[in-house]
Scaffold this motif. Structure first.
Motif, PDB file in Angstrom:
ATOM      1  N   ALA A  90       3.368   7.488  -3.012  1.00  0.00           N
ATOM      2  CA  ALA A  90       4.368   6.464  -2.692  1.00  0.00           C
ATOM      3  C   ALA A  90       3.899   5.609  -1.519  1.00  0.00           C
ATOM      4  O   ALA A  90       4.041   4.379  -1.534  1.00  0.00           O
ATOM      5  N   ASN A  91       3.332   6.244  -0.500  1.00  0.00           N
ATOM      6  CA  ASN A  91       2.827   5.504   0.660  1.00  0.00           C
ATOM      7  C   ASN A  91       1.685   4.574   0.252  1.00  0.00           C
ATOM      8  O   ASN A  91       1.607   3.423   0.707  1.00  0.00           O
ATOM      9  N   ALA A  92       0.806   5.076  -0.599  1.00  0.00           N
ATOM     10  CA  ALA A  92      -0.324   4.252  -1.042  1.00  0.00           C
ATOM     11  C   ALA A  92       0.163   3.080  -1.890  1.00  0.00           C
ATOM     12  O   ALA A  92      -0.321   1.950  -1.742  1.00  0.00           O
ATOM     13  N   ALA A  93       1.138   3.343  -2.768  1.00  0.00           N
ATOM     14  CA  ALA A  93       1.641   2.288  -3.656  1.00  0.00           C
ATOM     15  C   ALA A  93       2.366   1.187  -2.888  1.00  0.00           C
ATOM     16  O   ALA A  93       2.480   0.055  -3.376  1.00  0.00           O
ATOM     17  N   SER A  94       2.833   1.499  -1.685  1.00  0.00           N
ATOM     18  CA  SER A  94       3.524   0.479  -0.885  1.00  0.00           C
ATOM     19  C   SER A  94       2.550  -0.565  -0.340  1.00  0.00           C
ATOM     20  O   SER A  94       2.970  -1.642   0.080  1.00  0.00           O
ATOM     21  N   ARG A  95       1.246  -0.254  -0.357  1.00  0.00           N
ATOM     22  CA  ARG A  95       0.259  -1.196   0.169  1.00  0.00           C
ATOM     23  C   ARG A  95      -0.794  -1.601  -0.868  1.00  0.00           C
ATOM     24  O   ARG A  95      -1.283  -2.716  -0.851  1.00  0.00           O
ATOM     25  N   LEU A  96      -1.135  -0.686  -1.761  1.00  0.00           N
ATOM     26  CA  LEU A  96      -2.183  -0.968  -2.738  1.00  0.00           C
ATOM     27  C   LEU A  96      -1.575  -1.558  -4.007  1.00  0.00           C
ATOM     28  O   LEU A  96      -0.586  -1.047  -4.514  1.00  0.00           O
ATOM     29  N   THR A 124       0.628   5.725 -12.205  1.00  0.00           N
ATOM     30  CA  THR A 124       1.376   4.731 -12.984  1.00  0.00           C
ATOM     31  C   THR A 124       2.822   4.694 -12.519  1.00  0.00           C
ATOM     32  O   THR A 124       3.414   3.616 -12.373  1.00  0.00           O
ATOM     33  N   LEU A 125       3.401   5.854 -12.282  1.00  0.00           N
ATOM     34  CA  LEU A 125       4.785   5.916 -11.787  1.00  0.00           C
ATOM     35  C   LEU A 125       4.891   5.308 -10.394  1.00  0.00           C
ATOM     36  O   LEU A 125       5.778   4.502 -10.122  1.00  0.00           O
ATOM     37  N   ALA A 126       3.997   5.727  -9.519  1.00  0.00           N
ATOM     38  CA  ALA A 126       4.049   5.227  -8.139  1.00  0.00           C
ATOM     39  C   ALA A 126       3.838   3.717  -8.101  1.00  0.00           C
ATOM     40  O   ALA A 126       4.531   2.999  -7.364  1.00  0.00           O
ATOM     41  N   HIS A 127       2.883   3.231  -8.888  1.00  0.00           N
ATOM     42  CA  HIS A 127       2.591   1.801  -8.918  1.00  0.00           C
ATOM     43  C   HIS A 127       3.780   1.007  -9.442  1.00  0.00           C
ATOM     44  O   HIS A 127       4.006  -0.145  -9.045  1.00  0.00           O
ATOM     45  N   ALA A 128       4.572   1.631 -10.336  1.00  0.00           N
ATOM     46  CA  ALA A 128       5.757   0.974 -10.890  1.00  0.00           C
ATOM     47  C   ALA A 128       6.984   1.162  -9.986  1.00  0.00           C
ATOM     48  O   ALA A 128       8.082   0.740 -10.342  1.00  0.00           O
ATOM     49  N   ARG A 129       6.776   1.773  -8.824  1.00  0.00           N
ATOM     50  CA  ARG A 129       7.854   2.045  -7.860  1.00  0.00           C
ATOM     51  C   ARG A 129       8.919   2.986  -8.452  1.00  0.00           C
ATOM     52  O   ARG A 129      10.107   2.882  -8.163  1.00  0.00           O
ATOM     53  N   ILE A 130       8.468   3.904  -9.283  1.00  0.00           N
ATOM     54  CA  ILE A 130       9.349   4.941  -9.815  1.00  0.00           C
ATOM     55  C   ILE A 130       9.119   6.196  -8.981  1.00  0.00           C
ATOM     56  O   ILE A 130       7.979   6.671  -8.854  1.00  0.00           O
ATOM     57  N   ASN A 131      10.174   6.731  -8.395  1.00  0.00           N
ATOM     58  CA  ASN A 131      10.040   7.890  -7.511  1.00  0.00           C
ATOM     59  C   ASN A 131       9.508   9.100  -8.269  1.00  0.00           C
ATOM     60  O   ASN A 131      10.038   9.476  -9.314  1.00  0.00           O
ATOM     61  N   ILE A 132       8.453   9.700  -7.723  1.00  0.00           N
ATOM     62  CA  ILE A 132       7.917  10.937  -8.293  1.00  0.00           C
ATOM     63  C   ILE A 132       8.676  12.099  -7.646  1.00  0.00           C
ATOM     64  O   ILE A 132       8.661  12.260  -6.430  1.00  0.00           O
ATOM     65  N   GLU A 133       9.335  12.880  -8.476  1.00  0.00           N
ATOM     66  CA  GLU A 133      10.107  14.029  -8.007  1.00  0.00           C
ATOM     67  C   GLU A 133       9.746  15.230  -8.875  1.00  0.00           C
ATOM     68  O   GLU A 133      10.383  15.475  -9.903  1.00  0.00           O
ATOM     69  N   PRO A 134       8.707  15.982  -8.507  1.00  0.00           N
ATOM     70  CA  PRO A 134       8.270  17.105  -9.336  1.00  0.00           C
ATOM     71  C   PRO A 134       9.420  18.074  -9.631  1.00  0.00           C
ATOM     72  O   PRO A 134      10.176  18.461  -8.729  1.00  0.00           O
ATOM     73  N   ALA A 135       9.533  18.435 -10.896  1.00  0.00           N
ATOM     74  CA  ALA A 135      10.618  19.333 -11.316  1.00  0.00           C
ATOM     75  C   ALA A 135      10.361  20.746 -10.805  1.00  0.00           C
ATOM     76  O   ALA A 135       9.217  21.191 -10.711  1.00  0.00           O
ATOM     77  N   HIS A 148      -6.331   4.824  -0.350  1.00  0.00           N
ATOM     78  CA  HIS A 148      -6.861   4.879  -1.709  1.00  0.00           C
ATOM     79  C   HIS A 148      -7.525   6.232  -1.970  1.00  0.00           C
ATOM     80  O   HIS A 148      -7.305   6.860  -3.025  1.00  0.00           O
ATOM     81  N   ALA A 149      -8.322   6.702  -1.021  1.00  0.00           N
ATOM     82  CA  ALA A 149      -9.013   7.980  -1.189  1.00  0.00           C
ATOM     83  C   ALA A 149      -8.011   9.130  -1.290  1.00  0.00           C
ATOM     84  O   ALA A 149      -8.134  10.015  -2.140  1.00  0.00           O
ATOM     85  N   GLY A 150      -7.007   9.108  -0.404  1.00  0.00           N
ATOM     86  CA  GLY A 150      -5.988  10.162  -0.439  1.00  0.00           C
ATOM     87  C   GLY A 150      -5.171  10.124  -1.714  1.00  0.00           C
ATOM     88  O   GLY A 150      -4.811  11.170  -2.271  1.00  0.00           O
ATOM     89  N   TYR A 169     -12.467   0.270  -4.458  1.00  0.00           N
ATOM     90  CA  TYR A 169     -11.583  -0.398  -3.506  1.00  0.00           C
ATOM     91  C   TYR A 169     -12.369  -0.815  -2.274  1.00  0.00           C
ATOM     92  O   TYR A 169     -13.146  -0.043  -1.719  1.00  0.00           O
ATOM     93  N   SER A 170     -12.179  -2.058  -1.871  1.00  0.00           N
ATOM     94  CA  SER A 170     -12.944  -2.588  -0.734  1.00  0.00           C
ATOM     95  C   SER A 170     -12.029  -3.272   0.265  1.00  0.00           C
ATOM     96  O   SER A 170     -12.397  -4.289   0.847  1.00  0.00           O
ATOM     97  N   GLY A 171     -10.822  -2.710   0.454  1.00  0.00           N
ATOM     98  CA  GLY A 171      -9.886  -3.306   1.397  1.00  0.00           C
ATOM     99  C   GLY A 171     -10.166  -2.855   2.825  1.00  0.00           C
ATOM    100  O   GLY A 171     -11.280  -2.443   3.165  1.00  0.00           O
ATOM    101  N   SER A 172      -9.141  -2.915   3.642  1.00  0.00           N
ATOM    102  CA  SER A 172      -9.280  -2.520   5.045  1.00  0.00           C
ATOM    103  C   SER A 172      -9.552  -1.021   5.141  1.00  0.00           C
ATOM    104  O   SER A 172      -9.292  -0.272   4.191  1.00  0.00           O
TER     105      SER A 172
END
Length: 283
Positions: A120-126, A208-219, A145-147, A135-138
């Motif tokens: 979720a943290n990565a998807a907020s910026r990437l 795919t879920l994170a990139h679509a801003r869908i919360n990942i909540e493991p069952a 990206h690595a994490g 990936y060649s960003g900051s």
């Protein structure tokens, strides 16, 4: 677990679960030991040697209780009791390993939730749709990206192991081509699945879920996944009923037209019904 499974089915899940435990660097609970179902096989040579030892000691083996017990055990061993018990013990050992693997997977939920937060943290910026892309960003974004790649890989195996168990339980998403693994990762709604083209996705992708801003909540367990699938199916049917009520001749629509109506209903758009009237669906 109370449901019936073949040996191969249990071994398939145990193998998938071990991959998850390895990636999360954890050990599942120890299987319960087998007690009470044992038998010491006795051979004829053991009876012979025991009898000879008594004879050499000046005793009558026919009157010795230890020989009598040993002889009875040898007779029972000849009846085939040992192979039967050995097979039962082997099967029970596998059942206990399977149950331990299920408990171990459920216990990984907190660790999986941490990976979900990383994504979720990565998807907020990437903004990249695929973490496999270079990936060649900051420097900060490169670390995200690595994490995210590590977290995505672990969660993918987590979902795969859960999906294997779902498959063995016969749990599917009725009327859809999507894998039920998605629901191990998130309480996915029909609207979200339709908007992001997940209804025909064969592989569950955490990113795919994170990139679509869908919360990942493991069952937490299989029962929760089943509840999520049931809720998804209920939501899907509600949308279908809206479309079918608005379009009396919906059975005669080409498939593409029907799916277009589903899309408009999901998005809360308007369309003309079969009589030319305007249909509006609330989003």
């Amino acid at each position: 677990m109370s449901f019936s499974l073949t040996t191969d089915a249990r071994e398939t899940f145990i193998f998938a679960a071990k991959n998850v435990f390895r990636d999360y660097e954890t050990t599942p609970p120890a299987p319960e030991p087998i007690t009470g179902n044992t038998w010491d096989n006795v051979t004829g040579n053991e009876v012979k040697e025991a009898a000879l030892a008594l004879i050499r000691d000046g005793k009558d083996p026919a009157k010795d209780k230890s020989i009598q017990e040993l002889l009875l055990r040898w007779q029972l061993s000849q009846s085939g009791i040992f192979p039967v018990l050995a097979a039962e013990n082997e099967n029970q050992t596998l059942i206990n390993e399977f149950n331990a693997a299920v408990k171990g997977l459920e216990a990984l939920t907190p660790a999986a939730e941490e990976d979900a937060q990383i994504l979720a943290n990565a998807a907020s910026r990437l903004t990249i749709p695929n973490l496999g892309d270079s990936y060649s960003g900051s420097p900060r974004d490169a670390m995200l990206h690595a994490g995210a790649r590590v977290a995505d890989a672990r969660l993918s195996k987590y979902a795969e192991a859960a999906g294997t168990l779902l498959y063995l339980r016969g749990i599917q998403v009725q009327g859809e081509h999507m894998t039920p693994n998605w629901f191990a990762l998130a309480p996915l709604t029909f609207k979200d699945a339709h908007r992001h083209s997940l209804r025909s996705a064969g592989t569950a992708s955490p990113w795919t879920l994170a990139h679509a801003r869908i919360n990942i909540e493991p069952a937490a367990n299989i029962e929760e996944i089943q509840e999520r699938i049931n809720a998804y199916t209920t939501g899907k049917r509600a949308i279908e009923r809206q479309v079918e009520a608005a379009l009396p001749q919906w059975q005669n629509l080409p498939r593409d037209a029907y799916q277009d109506a589903i899309t408009r209903a999901v998005n809360g758009e308007t369309m003309r019904d079969a009589r030319g009237g305007i249909v509006t669906w609330a989003n």
